[in-house]
Structures are given as C-alpha cells and as structure tokens.
Design an enzyme around this catalytic site. Sequence first.
Site, mmCIF file in Angstrom:
data_model
loop_
_atom_site.group_PDB
_atom_site.id
_atom_site.type_symbol
_atom_site.label_atom_id
_atom_site.label_comp_id
_atom_site.label_asym_id
_atom_site.label_seq_id
_atom_site.Cartn_x
_atom_site.Cartn_y
_atom_site.Cartn_z
ATOM 1 N N ASP A 176 -21.641 19.266 -25.395
ATOM 2 C CA ASP A 176 -22.056 20.063 -24.239
ATOM 3 C C ASP A 176 -20.808 20.576 -23.511
ATOM 4 O O ASP A 176 -19.679 20.300 -23.932
ATOM 5 C CB ASP A 176 -22.972 19.249 -23.305
ATOM 6 C CG ASP A 176 -24.056 20.142 -22.703
ATOM 7 O OD1 ASP A 176 -23.696 21.168 -22.097
ATOM 8 O OD2 ASP A 176 -25.253 19.825 -22.847
ATOM 9 N N HIS A 217 -23.768 26.230 -23.765
ATOM 10 C CA HIS A 217 -23.340 24.844 -23.534
ATOM 11 C C HIS A 217 -22.200 24.451 -24.480
ATOM 12 O O HIS A 217 -22.182 23.343 -25.024
ATOM 13 C CB HIS A 217 -24.529 23.874 -23.699
ATOM 14 C CG HIS A 217 -25.499 23.929 -22.548
ATOM 15 N ND1 HIS A 217 -25.167 23.503 -21.279
ATOM 16 C CD2 HIS A 217 -26.785 24.366 -22.477
ATOM 17 C CE1 HIS A 217 -26.212 23.667 -20.476
ATOM 18 N NE2 HIS A 217 -27.195 24.196 -21.173
ATOM 19 N N GLU A 251 -30.489 27.820 -22.541
ATOM 20 C CA GLU A 251 -29.667 28.212 -21.397
ATOM 21 C C GLU A 251 -28.379 28.927 -21.815
ATOM 22 O O GLU A 251 -27.284 28.479 -21.466
ATOM 23 C CB GLU A 251 -29.347 26.953 -20.566
ATOM 24 C CG GLU A 251 -30.605 26.276 -20.048
ATOM 25 C CD GLU A 251 -30.334 25.017 -19.218
ATOM 26 O OE1 GLU A 251 -31.087 24.772 -18.274
ATOM 27 O OE2 GLU A 251 -29.381 24.271 -19.532
HETATM 28 C C1 ACM Z 1 -32.711 21.637 -21.268
HETATM 29 O O1 ACM Z 1 -33.151 20.863 -20.406
HETATM 30 N N1 ACM Z 1 -31.760 22.510 -20.975
HETATM 31 C C2 ACM Z 1 -33.218 21.614 -22.630
#
Ligand code: ACM
Length: 530
Positions: free
Chosen positions: A191, A265, A329
């Site tokens: 991440d 991410h 995201e």
């Molecule tokens: C998430 O909670 N971004 C999968």
Amino acid sequence: MRSIFISIMTFLMMTACTTAPEVNIGIVPAPVSVSVKEHGRFALGDNITVKAASEDLLAPAAVFAEQAGRILGYVPEVMSGKSGRNAICVSVDPSLEKEEYRLKVTRSGITVRGGSGQGVFHGLQSLRQVLVECKDAGALPLMTVEDRPFFGYRGMMLDVCRHFSTVDEVKEFIDILSMHKVNTFHWHLTDDQGWRIQIEKYPLLTEKGAERKETVIGHASKSREYDGKPYGKGMYYTHDQIRDVVRYAADRYIEVIPEIEMPGHTLAALASYPELGCKGKGYAVATTWGIFDDVACPGKDDVLRFFEGVLDEVIELFPSHYIHIGGDECPKTRWKTCPYCQERIRKEGLKDEKELQSWFMKKMEQYINSKGKAVIGWEEILEGGVSPTATVMCWKHPEIGIEAARLGNKVIMVNSQYSYFDYYQAEDTSKEPFAIGGYVPVSKVYSYDPYDSLTGDDRKPVIGVQANLWREYIRDMSHVEYMVLPRIAAMSENGWSYDRKDYEDFVLRMDGLRMLYDINGYNYAKHIFN
Ligand code: ACM
Ligand code: ZN
C-alpha cells in the site's frame, strides 16, 4: 466392609453413567443440527487420546491436541488408529461434502468424520468449544452434531501495510480465523504507506518502500501533526517467512490470498522505483492516510513488466487459486495529463481514463490467468468494463455487487457498513480505542445479508462473505484482537450459517468461544457479554 464399598462405588458409577452433565452446549457458527441426549456422559479423564484413521489426519489431529491441551491441562497423545476407549477418533467420510462433518459423543469415545481433512478440522473446532464448556463438569453429554457451511468462501483481510504484524502475530491471526471456521486469509501486503513482501527482482521495494519517514498523529482528515519517527524499516516478509505462514495456514485448512495493490495505492512502490509513476520523480512513502493522486502509470510498458515481475514471485510463493490485484481508489488525475497514458488511450482506442484502468486490470488478469490462477479485484474494477472471469470484492456500493452478480461475475460481499472491523463497535466512543469512525457493533455485523436484493439464480455468483481490518489506527496485536473479537464470530455465522441465523440464540451460544478467547489470552471486546 469391602462389599459395601464396592456396592456404593457401583451405584455411583451407574448414576454417573446415566446422568448427562448439566452444561450448556453452544457452538458458533451455528451447526445444521445438534442433538444432546438426556442420559449418559463421556467422562473427561486424564487419558484421552486422538486417533487418526489415515496418515493425512495426523497433522490436524496434532494441531487439535495442542489446542485441547490448553483446556484439559494435558496434551492428548496423537496416534494412528480407528477406534479405542477414551479416544477422539477422526476419519474422512467420502459421502460428506469437503467442509462437512459429523461429531458424535458416545459413552466410550468421540468420533469426528469429515468430508476431507478440512471437514474433520472444522469438526474438531466445534469439539473444542464443547470441551471448554464441559471442562468444569468433567464430562460431555452424549451428542451428535451435523454440520456444513452455507457459503464456500469465508474470508478475513488483514492490512499489514499501515501497521505491521510479525510472522508470529500473523500466525495468531490465522489461529483466530480457524477457530471461527473462516477458510480464507486475505493478506493485504502492499500500500501507499509500506511495501511488505520481499521481491527479489526489485529489492528497493523493501529497502526503501517498507519505511516511511513519520506517521500522522490523530485522525488523518483533521491532523497536520506528525510523530517525527521513522516507521517500517525491515518490516516486511521474506520469501521463507511467507512460505512458513502459508504452510501454517494450510495446516489449519486456510488458504492465503495475497493482495498486490495496483494501479492505485502504490506510493511505496513509486518511492522505490520513481519511473513507475507518470511524473517519474518526486515520490515518498506516504506518511498519512487516504487516497493519493500519484499512482502507477499504465501508459508505460515497463510498468506492466514491473507488475508481471512482482506477480511471478507472488505466484511462486502462494499456492492459492486467487491473486488479489486491488484496483480500488485510483484517482485518474495524473493520467489525464500524462503523455504515456494519453498515448495508450489513443493507441488502444479507449474512451477515457476509466477504460484505461480497465485495460490495465484486464492485462494483469490475462497474465495471471496464463499462470493458471484467477484474480480478485475490489469493486472499482467494474469501472470502464470488467472481464467476465474476474471475481469482484464488493466493499462500498452494494448495487455494484448486485450489478456484478447479474453480469455473472463471481462476487464476494464485504460491505463496509457491516464488515469493516476498523469501525467503532460502540456508540459511546469515549471508552473505545481511537478508530477511523463508523459504527459496526456485533449485532450490525450479524444482520448483514450478503445477498441484499438478489433473488433466485441471481444469487448464485455470490460465493461468500469477508470482513476487513484496515490498520491506519490499529498499531498492535492486542488492538487487532479487540477489533476482531467477537465481531468475527458474527461474520462467521453469516458465512457458515446464513440459512439458520438467530441473533439472540447466537449471543447465548457465544459462551464457548468466549472461554476459548480467555484461555488464549485474547483481548476481546465485551459489549455483547455485559
Ligand atoms: C477499500 O476499502 N478501499 C477496499
Ligand atoms: Zn501515465
């Protein structure tokens, strides 16, 4: 004198043999059926053994014997065999489904038959709850349990990027999953705030990408304060450690699914190899939480090669059917002005940046499929078109999960409003450890219907449920335990016992698990027990 003594003993033994001990038997997740006899008992002596009918059952029998040892005060001896007095006899019964089991307690012994080693292991986990409930009575009532899961996929995710867990802690997490008959450990390994898996081809990922300069203090949405302390140096798993964890999980019949986030991410990867980003420079491992505009550049062929190189090693390490490739995201801000991304859009005849993301995810899926594996992605992989063979993990918008199911994609339901265990579990947050927000008490978790508005055949693509533990505000294992226990029990009942749920009954049945939490020294939340 002697004859009187014998007759009294005989009388006592007869009474003992005919009366069932006064105990409450409660198993979580709820079995299909439990029938307890009024008469008769199996005495918990000091010479119980575990007998495995086949070689392959010796390992799960040994795991169970060690667990039972913590209840009985001695570790039962494990040996090969099919029968014997005071023995817990485990065997595979091919007439049962893979995860199905039958548990039977008779006067002379206990049998656990499973459709596979996994079924046997589930049966032993139920027996573990019965043992702890009957320990003080010194005997088990005679009983029969029939059981099988409703959903085939029952998962739990652990984020080790925002805050790290050691190998021993990850193993403890796996113990917790197996105790609740959760069969999948989703390991969130990369991440923005830290890259936590060794990749031999790209050593900087863990030399640079594991460490952030400092960490935000307080809630990231409000705070501009940082602790000034580097975090994460050396906090990653070597290949040997990963193999060790995968083996440990397999011994408990848990599949480990690794997640490598892409194309969003990825700041930790960009900080290690800046050429992976659209700008090509100026990246640092994130020191706060949230969503960042700097993401991997799908316009560059080298970025595809990079992720393929990472996946080669991941596929080698993890025997799982699935590889999770994230997809959530991912802002398109940089792509809009990136010449590489715009050239890719033009050359591939894509409509926009959403289709560019979809193009990239499909490329990664094709690569993974070519290695004989399947992909899971977060629900955003539907944006810009999804491949029909990808499994979708629906976390935010139930309607997307419903749409994916209607498209025929397999779906795993992880609705954040019911399944995000980083959310608060009490309305009065003043007595709770600091959390990201939200309110997901045990009763809310329990009320989750993963089918939502799906009916009939539309339900078929829903393969199961999962809960997630994101770790922005959860630094250590004691806090992990507190956020997971006992909410995971409610989630496990959603997955295992969907067709036989009853919240009041569930709370009553939680005594056994609660005693096991105590025996193992877990720090669990007490709200439902007060
Ligand atoms: C998430 O909670 N971004 C999968
Ligand atoms: Zn780009």
